[in-house]
Write a protein that holds these residues in place. Sequence first.
Motif, PDB file in Angstrom:
ATOM      1  N   GLY A   1     -76.919  46.383  35.896  1.00 38.17           N
ATOM      2  CA  GLY A   1     -76.575  46.278  34.484  1.00 38.17           C
ATOM      3  C   GLY A   1     -77.319  45.236  33.695  1.00 38.17           C
ATOM      4  O   GLY A   1     -76.925  44.924  32.560  1.00 38.17           O
ATOM      5  N   LEU A   2     -78.413  44.668  34.233  1.00 35.71           N
ATOM      6  CA  LEU A   2     -79.194  43.657  33.521  1.00 35.71           C
ATOM      7  C   LEU A   2     -80.499  44.283  33.030  1.00 35.71           C
ATOM      8  O   LEU A   2     -81.369  44.619  33.828  1.00 35.71           O
ATOM      9  CB  LEU A   2     -79.485  42.455  34.422  1.00 35.71           C
ATOM     10  CG  LEU A   2     -78.267  41.673  34.917  1.00 35.71           C
ATOM     11  CD1 LEU A   2     -78.705  40.574  35.882  1.00 35.71           C
ATOM     12  CD2 LEU A   2     -77.489  41.079  33.747  1.00 35.71           C
ATOM     13  N   ASP A   3     -80.634  44.434  31.730  1.00 33.91           N
ATOM     14  CA  ASP A   3     -81.818  45.062  31.138  1.00 33.91           C
ATOM     15  C   ASP A   3     -82.803  43.973  30.714  1.00 33.91           C
ATOM     16  O   ASP A   3     -82.885  43.595  29.542  1.00 33.91           O
ATOM     17  CB  ASP A   3     -81.406  45.921  29.942  1.00 33.91           C
ATOM     18  CG  ASP A   3     -82.577  46.712  29.363  1.00 33.91           C
ATOM     19  OD1 ASP A   3     -83.666  46.688  29.984  1.00 33.91           O
ATOM     20  OD2 ASP A   3     -82.407  47.334  28.303  1.00 33.91           O
ATOM     21  N   LEU A   4     -83.559  43.460  31.678  1.00 34.48           N
ATOM     22  CA  LEU A   4     -84.534  42.407  31.360  1.00 34.48           C
ATOM     23  C   LEU A   4     -85.732  42.956  30.612  1.00 34.48           C
ATOM     24  O   LEU A   4     -86.389  42.215  29.868  1.00 34.48           O
ATOM     25  CB  LEU A   4     -84.984  41.715  32.648  1.00 34.48           C
ATOM     26  CG  LEU A   4     -83.904  40.974  33.447  1.00 34.48           C
ATOM     27  CD1 LEU A   4     -84.534  40.162  34.564  1.00 34.48           C
ATOM     28  CD2 LEU A   4     -83.063  40.077  32.550  1.00 34.48           C
ATOM     29  N   ALA A   5     -86.047  44.228  30.800  1.00 33.78           N
ATOM     30  CA  ALA A   5     -87.186  44.826  30.095  1.00 33.78           C
ATOM     31  C   ALA A   5     -86.986  44.725  28.584  1.00 33.78           C
ATOM     32  O   ALA A   5     -87.959  44.554  27.829  1.00 33.78           O
ATOM     33  CB  ALA A   5     -87.363  46.273  30.528  1.00 33.78           C
ATOM     34  N   HIS A   6     -85.755  44.837  28.144  1.00 32.05           N
ATOM     35  CA  HIS A   6     -85.462  44.722  26.713  1.00 32.05           C
ATOM     36  C   HIS A   6     -85.869  43.348  26.187  1.00 32.05           C
ATOM     37  O   HIS A   6     -86.472  43.232  25.109  1.00 32.05           O
ATOM     38  CB  HIS A   6     -83.972  44.956  26.479  1.00 32.05           C
ATOM     39  CG  HIS A   6     -83.507  44.592  25.100  1.00 32.05           C
ATOM     40  ND1 HIS A   6     -83.817  45.339  23.983  1.00 32.05           N
ATOM     41  CD2 HIS A   6     -82.757  43.536  24.657  1.00 32.05           C
ATOM     42  CE1 HIS A   6     -83.281  44.777  22.907  1.00 32.05           C
ATOM     43  NE2 HIS A   6     -82.640  43.678  23.287  1.00 32.05           N
ATOM     44  N   TRP A   7     -85.558  42.311  26.950  1.00 33.81           N
ATOM     45  CA  TRP A   7     -85.893  40.953  26.500  1.00 33.81           C
ATOM     46  C   TRP A   7     -87.392  40.705  26.576  1.00 33.81           C
ATOM     47  O   TRP A   7     -87.933  39.941  25.764  1.00 33.81           O
ATOM     48  CB  TRP A   7     -85.128  39.928  27.327  1.00 33.81           C
ATOM     49  CG  TRP A   7     -83.643  40.081  27.249  1.00 33.81           C
ATOM     50  CD1 TRP A   7     -82.788  40.299  28.291  1.00 33.81           C
ATOM     51  CD2 TRP A   7     -82.831  40.048  26.071  1.00 33.81           C
ATOM     52  NE1 TRP A   7     -81.490  40.391  27.851  1.00 33.81           N
ATOM     53  CE2 TRP A   7     -81.489  40.244  26.475  1.00 33.81           C
ATOM     54  CE3 TRP A   7     -83.102  39.871  24.720  1.00 33.81           C
ATOM     55  CZ2 TRP A   7     -80.431  40.260  25.581  1.00 33.81           C
ATOM     56  CZ3 TRP A   7     -82.046  39.899  23.816  1.00 33.81           C
ATOM     57  CH2 TRP A   7     -80.740  40.096  24.240  1.00 33.81           C
ATOM     58  N   VAL A   8     -88.066  41.345  27.531  1.00 41.42           N
ATOM     59  CA  VAL A   8     -89.523  41.248  27.581  1.00 41.42           C
ATOM     60  C   VAL A   8     -90.126  41.867  26.321  1.00 41.42           C
ATOM     61  O   VAL A   8     -91.035  41.300  25.688  1.00 41.42           O
ATOM     62  CB  VAL A   8     -90.071  41.940  28.847  1.00 41.42           C
ATOM     63  CG1 VAL A   8     -91.609  41.986  28.807  1.00 41.42           C
ATOM     64  CG2 VAL A   8     -89.615  41.205  30.098  1.00 41.42           C
ATOM     65  N   ASP A   9     -89.626  43.032  25.941  1.00 38.59           N
ATOM     66  CA  ASP A   9     -90.119  43.702  24.731  1.00 38.59           C
ATOM     67  C   ASP A   9     -89.832  42.883  23.479  1.00 38.59           C
ATOM     68  O   ASP A   9     -90.608  42.921  22.515  1.00 38.59           O
ATOM     69  CB  ASP A   9     -89.468  45.085  24.599  1.00 38.59           C
ATOM     70  CG  ASP A   9     -89.876  46.032  25.725  1.00 38.59           C
ATOM     71  OD1 ASP A   9     -90.943  45.790  26.343  1.00 38.59           O
ATOM     72  OD2 ASP A   9     -89.139  46.999  25.993  1.00 38.59           O
ATOM     73  N   GLN A  10     -88.731  42.139  23.497  1.00 38.31           N
ATOM     74  CA  GLN A  10     -88.377  41.298  22.350  1.00 38.31           C
ATOM     75  C   GLN A  10     -89.191  40.011  22.295  1.00 38.31           C
ATOM     76  O   GLN A  10     -89.120  39.263  21.320  1.00 38.31           O
ATOM     77  CB  GLN A  10     -86.887  40.949  22.405  1.00 38.31           C
ATOM     78  CG  GLN A  10     -85.944  42.128  22.216  1.00 38.31           C
ATOM     79  CD  GLN A  10     -86.017  42.709  20.816  1.00 38.31           C
ATOM     80  OE1 GLN A  10     -86.057  41.972  19.832  1.00 38.31           O
ATOM     81  NE2 GLN A  10     -86.033  44.030  20.717  1.00 38.31           N
ATOM     82  N   GLY A  11     -89.972  39.738  23.349  1.00 42.40           N
ATOM     83  CA  GLY A  11     -90.777  38.520  23.382  1.00 42.40           C
ATOM     84  C   GLY A  11     -90.010  37.279  23.772  1.00 42.40           C
ATOM     85  O   GLY A  11     -90.519  36.164  23.631  1.00 42.40           O
ATOM     86  N   LEU A  12     -88.778  37.445  24.283  1.00 40.09           N
ATOM     87  CA  LEU A  12     -87.967  36.298  24.674  1.00 40.09           C
ATOM     88  C   LEU A  12     -88.077  35.981  26.156  1.00 40.09           C
ATOM     89  O   LEU A  12     -87.724  34.875  26.576  1.00 40.09           O
ATOM     90  CB  LEU A  12     -86.495  36.553  24.323  1.00 40.09           C
ATOM     91  CG  LEU A  12     -86.174  36.629  22.836  1.00 40.09           C
ATOM     92  CD1 LEU A  12     -84.718  37.040  22.624  1.00 40.09           C
ATOM     93  CD2 LEU A  12     -86.440  35.287  22.158  1.00 40.09           C
ATOM     94  N   LEU A  13     -88.545  36.934  26.949  1.00 40.57           N
ATOM     95  CA  LEU A  13     -88.671  36.736  28.397  1.00 40.57           C
ATOM     96  C   LEU A  13     -90.116  37.031  28.806  1.00 40.57           C
ATOM     97  O   LEU A  13     -90.673  38.071  28.450  1.00 40.57           O
ATOM     98  CB  LEU A  13     -87.709  37.658  29.147  1.00 40.57           C
ATOM     99  CG  LEU A  13     -87.769  37.635  30.682  1.00 40.57           C
ATOM    100  CD1 LEU A  13     -87.454  36.252  31.221  1.00 40.57           C
ATOM    101  CD2 LEU A  13     -86.816  38.671  31.264  1.00 40.57           C
TER     102      LEU A  13
END
Length: 572
Positions: A321-333
């Motif tokens: 349930g952890l969508d890290l790809a979303h944060w990568v796309d947002q430029g935060l990760l």
Amino acid sequence: MSSRRDPLPKAPTGILGFDEITEGGLPRGRPTLICGSAGCGKTLFAMEFLVRGATQFEEPGVFIAFEETAEELTQNVASLGFDLDELVAREQLALDFVAIERNELEETGDFDLSGLFIRLGYAIDSIGAKRVVLDTLEAVFAGLPNPVILRAELRRLLRWLKDKGVTAIVTGERGDGQLTRQGLEEYVSDCVITLDHQQREQTWTRRLRVVKYRGSSHGTNDYPFLIDAQGLSVTPITSLGLDHTVSNERISTGITRLDAMLGDAGYFRGSSILVSGTAGTGKSSLAGHFASAACARGERVLYFAFEESPSQIQRNLSAIGLDLAHWVDQGLLQFHATRPSFSGLEMHLSLIHRAVQQFEPSAVILDPLNSFVSGNNTLEVKAMLTRLIDFLKTRQITALFTSLTTGGESLERTDSAISSLIDSWLLLMAVNTGGERNRTLSVLKSRGMAHSNQTREFLITNDGIELREVYLGPDGVLTGSARAVWESAEESERLARRQEIERRQHELERRRAVLDAQITALRQEFEAQEAETMAMIERERERETQRQQDRASVASLRRAGPAQRSPEANNP
């Protein structure tokens, strides 16, 4: 009269980290010797000194090459993002190639630097240069058989550069038993810097050392430096001290019940956290929760992975349930994935420094630390991590490290031996009971806060990590199916007790109903008897009233006179 002297004027190089260890840069208006073996980065160091000077400090520069043409130099440094053609067109940089024919020198034996002075002086005056590079000066003297002439001309050149008031760099090749082949360090006495490329345990690391810096204090260690697409960066290897500021702000771990175990608020911002445990206990999952929570707050996170690729980490954590790809796309990760064997320890430290300075994160994750440990380098790893932790704390960056504990070792230790440097230490364990392997979490320490002393079982579910309440059985904490069996038994017992209570409640209700009916019947009987009694009393009262009236009437007749006879009584 004060004996205090003004500090030595310095020319900042703009090279990341170098100005820090030299407390300002190179000595202004004086020559500096950069020496080292082939391929160690002398030319790139000198060129970046000129380019940064022209673009950042408005100090035009002149580059005199004795081995490479202007076209070759332009192509070589283009990979660093330096556009020399543009700088030349804007008259911020002048490039000149001086070809030295050694055969002619050997045949004629006639040699002086008058022609070089003329060309160099013209280049300096044409753009108002404040900086000069001579690369590689030893090429000029390589064919001279007479060392007396060499020394005389070298002294004259260095004096000429000082008289012009330019900040100069002279590069030289490393010699056998001395810093340079021609002993240039004996004449360039103001500042001497060595560069080298060292091999250790099959990895290569570039290092820089300030051998001499007249009139200024400076760092004396060997400093690793990195050459990449942004140029050079030098990493101080000494600890930054223990005078950094601390924050009282608390940030979430990403798991509500874990926050509760840490004083109901999570970690301190800017602290260091270690998550250790055996394989498969959920260390990366815990790190993923922390990263996701930080990104959800709008903070930037750097994730350094040393065993898995970013796509693999994102895929694995998406299953819980952890969508890290979303944060990568947002430029935060931002992920940085390399094998520990990619470079030496100091180079890894340099890469981390560079990434932190460019991305400016609020949190950094290293997963796992023990990948750096090989052979007997534990002390070196600890030294590297000490410097890294100090570096991150000075920037108020929260650091989370994972560490794999192998079987047979004490769980309350780490391969890198940094537990004493850590502010909060979470221990994950696999408990084998009843043929099952269940996960538990303990807080070994958490400086500056009250924290739980309980060992908590946790599950890795489709919705992430779920910490369960502590469950104690007759033999201690129960986990897994053993816990489920005892919970089922307790639930059955609770159900039996609840049913018994309900049965007794029903019996009480029945008896209450019977009692209420009896009371109602008795009340009705009483009311009937009461009504009859009251009626009898009323009749008796009426009779008594009638008797009293009758007596009164008789008494009244007696007071009226003699009684009269009835008419029938007068007849005989």
